[in-house]
Design a protein around this motif. Sequence first.
Motif, PDB file in Angstrom:
ATOM      1  N   MET A   1       0.795  -1.123   0.034  1.00 55.42           N
ATOM      2  CA  MET A   1       0.094  -0.052  -0.141  1.00 55.42           C
ATOM      3  C   MET A   1       0.815   1.218   0.071  1.00 55.42           C
ATOM      4  N   SER A   2       0.725   2.187  -0.895  1.00 56.25           N
ATOM      5  CA  SER A   2       1.311   3.436  -0.879  1.00 56.25           C
ATOM      6  C   SER A   2       1.190   4.252   0.170  1.00 56.25           C
ATOM      7  N   VAL A   3       1.893   5.107   0.483  1.00 56.51           N
ATOM      8  CA  VAL A   3       1.433   6.440   1.586  1.00 56.51           C
ATOM      9  C   VAL A   3       0.188   7.125   1.156  1.00 56.51           C
ATOM     10  N   VAL A   4       0.061   7.386  -0.133  1.00 55.42           N
ATOM     11  CA  VAL A   4      -1.285   8.059  -0.487  1.00 55.42           C
ATOM     12  C   VAL A   4      -2.473   7.313  -0.373  1.00 55.42           C
ATOM     13  N   GLY A   5      -2.311   5.959  -0.739  1.00 49.73           N
ATOM     14  CA  GLY A   5      -3.134   4.956  -0.579  1.00 49.73           C
ATOM     15  C   GLY A   5      -3.899   4.881   1.015  1.00 49.73           C
ATOM     16  N   GLY A   6      -2.535   4.883   1.716  1.00 53.22           N
ATOM     17  CA  GLY A   6      -2.868   4.806   3.251  1.00 53.22           C
ATOM     18  C   GLY A   6      -3.617   5.958   3.940  1.00 53.22           C
ATOM     19  N   ILE A   7      -3.062   7.045   3.651  1.00 48.83           N
ATOM     20  CA  ILE A   7      -3.869   8.240   3.950  1.00 48.83           C
ATOM     21  C   ILE A   7      -5.285   8.240   3.509  1.00 48.83           C
ATOM     22  N   ALA A   8      -5.439   8.005   2.141  1.00 49.60           N
ATOM     23  CA  ALA A   8      -6.976   7.665   1.722  1.00 49.60           C
ATOM     24  C   ALA A   8      -7.889   6.885   2.578  1.00 49.60           C
ATOM     25  N   GLU A   9      -7.342   5.813   3.064  1.00 50.17           N
ATOM     26  CA  GLU A   9      -7.982   4.561   3.851  1.00 50.17           C
ATOM     27  C   GLU A   9      -8.075   5.296   5.261  1.00 50.17           C
ATOM     28  N   VAL A  10      -7.136   5.727   5.785  1.00 54.80           N
ATOM     29  CA  VAL A  10      -7.199   6.533   7.206  1.00 54.80           C
ATOM     30  C   VAL A  10      -8.505   7.387   6.917  1.00 54.80           C
ATOM     31  N   ARG A  11      -8.403   8.235   5.988  1.00 52.97           N
ATOM     32  CA  ARG A  11      -9.539   9.494   5.965  1.00 52.97           C
ATOM     33  C   ARG A  11     -10.775   8.816   5.795  1.00 52.97           C
ATOM     34  N   ARG A  12     -11.052   7.636   5.078  1.00 57.08           N
ATOM     35  CA  ARG A  12     -12.261   6.952   4.957  1.00 57.08           C
ATOM     36  C   ARG A  12     -12.791   6.569   6.200  1.00 57.08           C
ATOM     37  N   ARG A  13     -11.791   5.775   6.858  1.00 58.30           N
ATOM     38  CA  ARG A  13     -12.054   5.264   8.279  1.00 58.30           C
ATOM     39  C   ARG A  13     -12.569   6.513   9.343  1.00 58.30           C
ATOM     40  N   HIS A  14     -11.838   7.545   9.173  1.00 56.22           N
ATOM     41  CA  HIS A  14     -12.418   8.557  10.091  1.00 56.22           C
ATOM     42  C   HIS A  14     -13.687   9.244   9.991  1.00 56.22           C
ATOM     43  N   LEU A  15     -13.861   9.269   8.376  1.00 52.53           N
ATOM     44  CA  LEU A  15     -15.253   9.837   7.893  1.00 52.53           C
ATOM     45  C   LEU A  15     -16.327   8.961   8.110  1.00 52.53           C
ATOM     46  N   ALA A  16     -16.134   7.558   8.182  1.00 49.05           N
ATOM     47  CA  ALA A  16     -17.264   6.755   8.512  1.00 49.05           C
ATOM     48  C   ALA A  16     -17.651   6.539   9.891  1.00 49.05           C
ATOM     49  N   ALA A  17     -16.676   6.901  10.761  1.00 52.07           N
ATOM     50  CA  ALA A  17     -16.685   6.905  12.446  1.00 52.07           C
ATOM     51  C   ALA A  17     -17.699   8.182  12.580  1.00 52.07           C
ATOM     52  N   LEU A  18     -17.459   9.196  11.896  1.00 46.34           N
ATOM     53  CA  LEU A  18     -18.450  10.487  12.152  1.00 46.34           C
ATOM     54  C   LEU A  18     -19.596  10.342  11.208  1.00 46.34           C
ATOM     55  N   ALA A  19     -19.642   9.705  10.363  1.00 47.00           N
ATOM     56  CA  ALA A  19     -21.004   9.185   9.740  1.00 47.00           C
ATOM     57  C   ALA A  19     -21.900   8.431  10.540  1.00 47.00           C
ATOM     58  N   ARG A  20     -21.400   7.292  11.415  1.00 43.38           N
ATOM     59  CA  ARG A  20     -22.114   6.618  12.161  1.00 43.38           C
ATOM     60  C   ARG A  20     -22.861   7.590  13.264  1.00 43.38           C
ATOM     61  N   GLU A  21     -21.853   8.642  13.821  1.00 49.86           N
ATOM     62  CA  GLU A  21     -22.311   9.530  14.705  1.00 49.86           C
ATOM     63  C   GLU A  21     -23.310  10.285  14.445  1.00 49.86           C
ATOM     64  N   VAL A  22     -23.454  10.932  13.042  1.00 49.98           N
ATOM     65  CA  VAL A  22     -24.454  11.857  12.758  1.00 49.98           C
ATOM     66  C   VAL A  22     -25.627  11.157  12.175  1.00 49.98           C
ATOM     67  N   GLU A  23     -25.699   9.844  11.882  1.00 54.06           N
ATOM     68  CA  GLU A  23     -26.743   9.193  11.609  1.00 54.06           C
ATOM     69  C   GLU A  23     -27.452   8.732  12.996  1.00 54.06           C
ATOM     70  N   ALA A  24     -26.867   8.406  13.902  1.00 58.99           N
ATOM     71  CA  ALA A  24     -27.388   8.318  15.214  1.00 58.99           C
ATOM     72  C   ALA A  24     -28.194   9.339  15.765  1.00 58.99           C
ATOM     73  N   ARG A  25     -27.740  10.352  15.396  1.00 56.20           N
ATOM     74  CA  ARG A  25     -28.517  11.823  15.641  1.00 56.20           C
ATOM     75  C   ARG A  25     -29.392  12.268  14.640  1.00 56.20           C
ATOM     76  N   GLY A  26     -29.957  11.466  13.827  1.00 54.87           N
ATOM     77  CA  GLY A  26     -31.097  11.772  12.926  1.00 54.87           C
ATOM     78  C   GLY A  26     -30.553  12.388  11.584  1.00 54.87           C
ATOM     79  N   LEU A  27     -29.289  12.804  11.285  1.00 58.08           N
ATOM     80  CA  LEU A  27     -28.973  13.413  10.181  1.00 58.08           C
ATOM     81  C   LEU A  27     -28.547  12.155   9.137  1.00 58.08           C
ATOM     82  N   ALA A  28     -28.805  12.687   7.704  1.00 58.18           N
ATOM     83  CA  ALA A  28     -28.522  11.815   6.532  1.00 58.18           C
ATOM     84  C   ALA A  28     -26.994  12.192   6.276  1.00 58.18           C
TER      85      ALA A  28
END
Length: 88
Positions: A1-28
Amino acid sequence: MSVVGGIAEVRRRHLAALAREVEARGLAWRLSGPEESLLAVYGPLTRRRLMVVATPVGDGWSYLWPGGGMADVAEAAAAADQLTRLLT
């Protein structure tokens, strides 16, 4: 995995964690942008929306959104609370 690919994966993981939290609060949400690098968050009733990015900051990562919004990714629940106040 390249450094850029690694950063993209970490970014998606952090955004997914936030997505779960906002969905739990009724946001889309949906991931968008190149390599799903942005989180679009919507207030279903108000139809307000904003885009959130996760970016490396110093030794860690932070969420950033328009209007000067910023939160450490370790505080996804607190970030979701702030976004809920903005969008409802």
